[in-house]
Design a protein around this motif. Structure first.
Motif, PDB file in Angstrom:
ATOM      1  N   UNK A  57      -6.835  -4.734 -19.893  1.00  0.00           N
ATOM      2  CA  UNK A  57      -7.580  -6.002 -19.881  1.00  0.00           C
ATOM      3  C   UNK A  57      -7.617  -6.600 -21.275  1.00  0.00           C
ATOM      4  N   UNK A  58      -7.922  -5.783 -22.258  1.00  0.00           N
ATOM      5  CA  UNK A  58      -8.011  -6.267 -23.638  1.00  0.00           C
ATOM      6  C   UNK A  58      -6.666  -6.825 -24.097  1.00  0.00           C
ATOM      7  N   UNK A 112     -10.852 -12.039 -27.540  1.00  0.00           N
ATOM      8  CA  UNK A 112     -11.365 -11.332 -26.371  1.00  0.00           C
ATOM      9  C   UNK A 112     -12.885 -11.204 -26.459  1.00  0.00           C
ATOM     10  N   UNK A 113     -13.603 -11.723 -25.443  1.00  0.00           N
ATOM     11  CA  UNK A 113     -15.038 -11.421 -25.379  1.00  0.00           C
ATOM     12  C   UNK A 113     -15.203  -9.978 -24.883  1.00  0.00           C
ATOM     13  N   UNK A 114     -15.653  -9.116 -25.742  1.00  0.00           N
ATOM     14  CA  UNK A 114     -15.654  -7.682 -25.481  1.00  0.00           C
ATOM     15  C   UNK A 114     -16.489  -7.336 -24.253  1.00  0.00           C
ATOM     16  N   UNK A 115     -17.638  -7.962 -24.083  1.00  0.00           N
ATOM     17  CA  UNK A 115     -18.491  -7.654 -22.946  1.00  0.00           C
ATOM     18  C   UNK A 115     -17.764  -7.912 -21.624  1.00  0.00           C
ATOM     19  N   UNK A 116     -17.094  -9.046 -21.521  1.00  0.00           N
ATOM     20  CA  UNK A 116     -16.363  -9.352 -20.286  1.00  0.00           C
ATOM     21  C   UNK A 116     -15.197  -8.406 -20.079  1.00  0.00           C
ATOM     22  N   UNK A 117     -14.533  -8.037 -21.151  1.00  0.00           N
ATOM     23  CA  UNK A 117     -13.428  -7.082 -21.034  1.00  0.00           C
ATOM     24  C   UNK A 117     -13.932  -5.735 -20.523  1.00  0.00           C
ATOM     25  N   UNK A 118     -15.075  -5.290 -21.004  1.00  0.00           N
ATOM     26  CA  UNK A 118     -15.647  -4.017 -20.553  1.00  0.00           C
ATOM     27  C   UNK A 118     -16.065  -4.100 -19.092  1.00  0.00           C
ATOM     28  N   UNK A 119     -16.695  -5.200 -18.700  1.00  0.00           N
ATOM     29  CA  UNK A 119     -17.134  -5.367 -17.307  1.00  0.00           C
ATOM     30  C   UNK A 119     -15.937  -5.378 -16.367  1.00  0.00           C
ATOM     31  N   UNK A 120     -14.915  -6.125 -16.696  1.00  0.00           N
ATOM     32  CA  UNK A 120     -13.721  -6.207 -15.848  1.00  0.00           C
ATOM     33  C   UNK A 120     -13.023  -4.842 -15.786  1.00  0.00           C
ATOM     34  N   UNK A 121     -12.922  -4.159 -16.921  1.00  0.00           N
ATOM     35  CA  UNK A 121     -12.299  -2.832 -16.944  1.00  0.00           C
ATOM     36  C   UNK A 121     -13.113  -1.834 -16.128  1.00  0.00           C
ATOM     37  N   UNK A 122     -14.427  -1.939 -16.181  1.00  0.00           N
ATOM     38  CA  UNK A 122     -15.290  -1.053 -15.397  1.00  0.00           C
ATOM     39  C   UNK A 122     -15.051  -1.253 -13.899  1.00  0.00           C
ATOM     40  N   UNK A 123     -14.968  -2.495 -13.471  1.00  0.00           N
ATOM     41  CA  UNK A 123     -14.713  -2.792 -12.052  1.00  0.00           C
ATOM     42  C   UNK A 123     -13.313  -2.328 -11.660  1.00  0.00           C
TER      43      UNK A 123
END
Length: 86
Positions: free
Chosen positions: A22-23, A33-44
């Protein structure tokens, strides 16, 4: 215990791989890259991916937990029967 460690390590690796994907894609397309959104998308992504990719290790872990629960229940019943005799 081994099954737990294997499954957990695979989940972490799947999450880190998803995060890198994602990153990297987001960086290539947008340049930042907005890190929070990257983490959320990667988590899903890793959660959905684990449903298919980690089915074997998850089943092995569940079987191990069930075996331990059965042994504990048997010990409990044995102790309960021993109390009834006394």
């Amino acid at each position: 215990m081994k099954e737990f460690v294997v499954y957990t390590a695979l989940r972490i690796a799947l999450f880190l791989g998803s995060l890198a994907l994602v990153f990297g894609l987001w960086w290539a397309v947008a340049g930042e890259v907005p890190v929070l959104w990257a983490v959320v998308i990667a988590f899903v992504m890793s959660g959905l991916g684990s449903l298919w990719l980690l089915n074997g290790p998850r089943e092995a872990f569940a079987q191990r937990v069930q075996e331990r629960a059965d042994r504990a229940a048997k010990r409990f019943e044995d102790m309960k029967a021993k109390e009834d005799v006394d």
